[in-house]
Write a protein that holds these residues in place. Sequence first.
Motif, short mmCIF file in Angstrom:
data_model
loop_
_atom_site.label_atom_id
_atom_site.label_comp_id
_atom_site.label_asym_id
_atom_site.label_seq_id
_atom_site.Cartn_x
_atom_site.Cartn_y
_atom_site.Cartn_z
N ILE A 182 0.86 -1.20 0.19
CA ILE A 182 -0.17 -0.01 -0.05
C ILE A 182 0.77 1.27 -0.01
O ILE A 182 1.83 1.35 0.95
N ASN A 183 0.63 2.16 -0.83
CA ASN A 183 1.54 3.31 -0.95
C ASN A 183 1.02 4.54 -0.35
O ASN A 183 0.19 4.33 0.50
N TRP A 184 1.79 5.71 -0.40
CA TRP A 184 1.39 6.90 0.05
C TRP A 184 -0.14 7.22 -0.11
O TRP A 184 -0.66 7.80 0.85
N TYR A 185 -0.71 6.88 -1.27
CA TYR A 185 -1.89 7.52 -1.61
C TYR A 185 -3.07 6.48 -1.31
O TYR A 185 -4.08 6.26 -1.95
N LYS A 191 -2.43 6.12 13.73
CA LYS A 191 -1.67 5.06 14.79
C LYS A 191 -0.23 4.58 14.31
O LYS A 191 0.28 3.65 14.78
N ASN A 192 0.23 4.88 13.10
CA ASN A 192 1.26 4.41 12.53
C ASN A 192 1.42 2.89 12.31
O ASN A 192 2.41 2.27 12.65
N THR A 193 0.11 2.46 11.67
CA THR A 193 0.16 0.77 11.64
C THR A 193 -0.23 0.42 10.55
O THR A 193 -1.13 1.22 9.96
N ALA A 194 0.13 -0.39 10.01
CA ALA A 194 -0.30 -1.25 8.69
C ALA A 194 -1.07 -2.52 9.07
O ALA A 194 -0.51 -3.14 10.17
N TYR A 195 -1.92 -2.82 8.21
CA TYR A 195 -2.60 -4.09 8.73
C TYR A 195 -2.72 -5.19 7.41
O TYR A 195 -2.55 -4.56 6.26
N PHE A 255 -7.31 -11.26 1.02
CA PHE A 255 -6.52 -10.59 1.61
C PHE A 255 -6.73 -9.22 1.45
O PHE A 255 -6.87 -8.74 0.46
N THR A 256 -6.73 -8.41 2.33
CA THR A 256 -6.80 -6.76 2.39
C THR A 256 -5.78 -6.24 3.04
O THR A 256 -5.70 -6.42 4.46
N ILE A 257 -5.03 -5.24 2.64
CA ILE A 257 -3.95 -4.56 3.29
C ILE A 257 -4.51 -2.92 3.53
O ILE A 257 -5.34 -2.43 2.51
N SER A 258 -4.14 -2.50 4.52
CA SER A 258 -4.75 -1.22 4.97
C SER A 258 -3.63 -0.45 5.83
O SER A 258 -2.74 -0.97 6.31
N ARG A 259 -3.70 0.72 5.96
CA ARG A 259 -2.91 1.68 6.99
C ARG A 259 -3.71 2.51 7.86
O ARG A 259 -4.45 3.18 7.11
#
Length: 123
Positions: A51-54, A75-79, A67-71
């Motif tokens: 997952i990028n900046w945008y 919280k400075n956390t990626a999931y 699967f799903t990536i998120s940020r």
Amino acid sequence: QVQLVESGGGLVQAGGSLRLACAASGRTFSRYTMAWFRQAPGKERELVAGINWYTSTLYADSVKGRFTISRDNVKNTAYLQMNSLKPEDTAVYYCAARPAAGVGYSPAAYDYWGQGTQVTVSL
């Protein structure tokens, strides 16, 4: 310097779900592209999702639709939400970060790595 700490791995039956989290230190988390890689025994480390900046996302074909990536930049956390898990998803999962806008496919593109978290999917 960025430090990454993964959590959320474990043992789950096939068809189950797990949610991995990657907590990052530093003040510029929002300017990092985040990714999840995995490495199974005897295999190379491979990109699972990025997952990028945008908040544009990219997935390996093997996990698309599951699967799903998120940020969360507050919280400075990626999931990484992993559903419909299969035995072939068994691996050590690593969080990675790079101070660039694009998702890199190669591990060599990433500057920072977490320690890894084991995910085991049983039949």
